[in-house]
Design a protein around this motif. Structure first.
Motif, short mmCIF file in Angstrom:
data_model
loop_
_atom_site.label_atom_id
_atom_site.label_comp_id
_atom_site.label_asym_id
_atom_site.label_seq_id
_atom_site.Cartn_x
_atom_site.Cartn_y
_atom_site.Cartn_z
N TYR A 80 0.80 -1.17 -0.06
CA TYR A 80 0.18 -0.10 0.02
C TYR A 80 1.06 1.25 0.12
N LEU B 116 0.57 5.61 0.70
CA LEU B 116 -0.05 6.71 1.16
C LEU B 116 0.63 7.80 0.91
N ARG C 77 -7.28 13.00 5.65
CA ARG C 77 -7.29 12.09 4.45
C ARG C 77 -6.33 10.75 4.71
N GLN D 205 -7.14 7.14 5.43
CA GLN D 205 -6.71 5.90 4.48
C GLN D 205 -6.05 4.83 5.28
N VAL E 113 -11.61 2.66 -0.21
CA VAL E 113 -10.70 3.54 0.14
C VAL E 113 -9.25 3.03 0.34
N ALA E 114 -9.34 1.67 0.84
CA ALA E 114 -8.35 0.70 1.12
C ALA E 114 -7.82 0.27 -0.28
N CYS F 80 -5.73 2.70 -2.22
CA CYS F 80 -4.20 2.79 -1.76
C CYS F 80 -3.15 1.81 -1.93
N SER G 108 -2.12 2.67 -7.70
CA SER G 108 -1.73 4.07 -7.18
C SER G 108 -1.02 4.92 -8.42
#
Ligand code: ADP
Ligand code: 5GP
Length: 259
Positions: free
Chosen positions: A166, A168, A175, A179, A206-207, A210, A215
């Protein structure tokens, strides 16, 4: 219920400690592994709270005795995670969060491939410089050479982003916290079947957004700002001026960014 191991890495000053402390206020059952380090305490840091501070000799002795799950040298100091942290979290059935650098993360992934890894990026070099300066100011003194050393190290660390499940971008704090929380809840749902209490579809969406595999578009401007293209890339930052970015505007609800 089996606990999940979360690895979080980020260039120094990206806001990782801030995000982790916000996450732990909002989600229960996540233990934090307090690392051992040979660096001196900074600002208000206390032994046994942020880190276990120790000497090089003692660190080496622990290393020889096989105490550490992983260890690395970062900015000239040694850092390590004790195996005991993992054993205690497992015994309690808790999730465990490791805040470790990219070298340590690679060691843990090799031993425990089931670990969930999360990389946190600052939005751009100027915001990172501002955050590094702000943090140093809060701790008493800004050493510009140290700020620039961490900035140039940041690009090298960001180059490893592909190793993480993931990603971020810590631009707007609220936000990024949401996340991070969504990733923890989604992994609990997928791995342990744990029910998500509120707005489960949104949390899973949302997950999923990420995931590193989803991405590329989101990361493009960040990677460009850090001069990273493809697999290689070293860069020189060309700041227009020496002024700080107004980073606080990024956080609509919180003028005071929590430490
Ligand atoms: P790290 O643990 O990654 O080294 P910190 O959590 O100590 O970074 O954050 C560095 C500085 O940046 C702190 O002063 C913190 O309050 C600030 N900060 C963190 N996240 C944000 C954000 N999204 N927007 C603005 N400032 C932030
Ligand atoms: P700081 O000294 O700014 O708190 O941390 C510097 C770097 O060391 C950060 O990238 C942080 O993630 C990393 N770090 C902290 N603890 C550990 C650890 O136990 N192992 C490894 N490999 N890195 C760590």
């Amino acid at each position: 219920m089996a606990g999940i191991l979360f690895i979080i890495s980020a260039p120094s000053g990206s806001g990782k400690s801030t995000l982790v402390s916000e996450l732990r206020k909002q989600v229960s059952g996540v233990d934090f592994a307090i690392s051992w380090t040979t660096r001196a305490p900074r600002g208000s840091e206390a032994n046994g709270r942020e880190y276990n501070f120790t000497s090089r000799e003692e660190f080496q002795r622990m290393l020889d005795a096989g105490v550490f799950l992983e260890h690395a040298q970062v900015f000239g100091h040694y850092y390590g995670t004790a195996r005991q942290s993992l054993e205690e979290a497992r015994a309690a059935g808790h999730d465990l969060l490791l805040d470790i650098d990219v070298q340590g993360a690679a060691q843990v992934r090799a031993k425990l491939p089931e670990a969930v890894s999360i990389f946190i990026m600052p939005p751009n070099p100027k915001a990172l410089r501002t955050r590094l300066r702000n943090r140093s100011r809060a701790e008493g003194v800004v050493i510009e050479a140290e700020v620039y050393r961490r900035l140039s190290e940041a690009s090298k660390e960001i180059e490893n982003y592909r190793e993480y499940g993931y990603i971020l971008v810590n631009d707007i704090l609220d936000r990024a916290v949401a996340q991070l929380e969504a990733i923890v809840l989604a992994e609990r749902f997928f791995r342990n079947g744990e029910v998500i209490a509120h707005r489960s579809h949104r949390v899973l969406e949302v997950a999923a957004a990420c995931l590193q595999s989803n991405s590329q578009e989101r990361l493009k401007p960040v990677l460009e700002a850090f001069g990273i293209f493809g697999n290689t890339g070293q860069q020189m930052f060309n700041f227009d001026d020496d002024s700080d970015e107004d980073d606080s505007d990024n956080d609509d609800d919180n003028d005071e960014v929590p430490q």
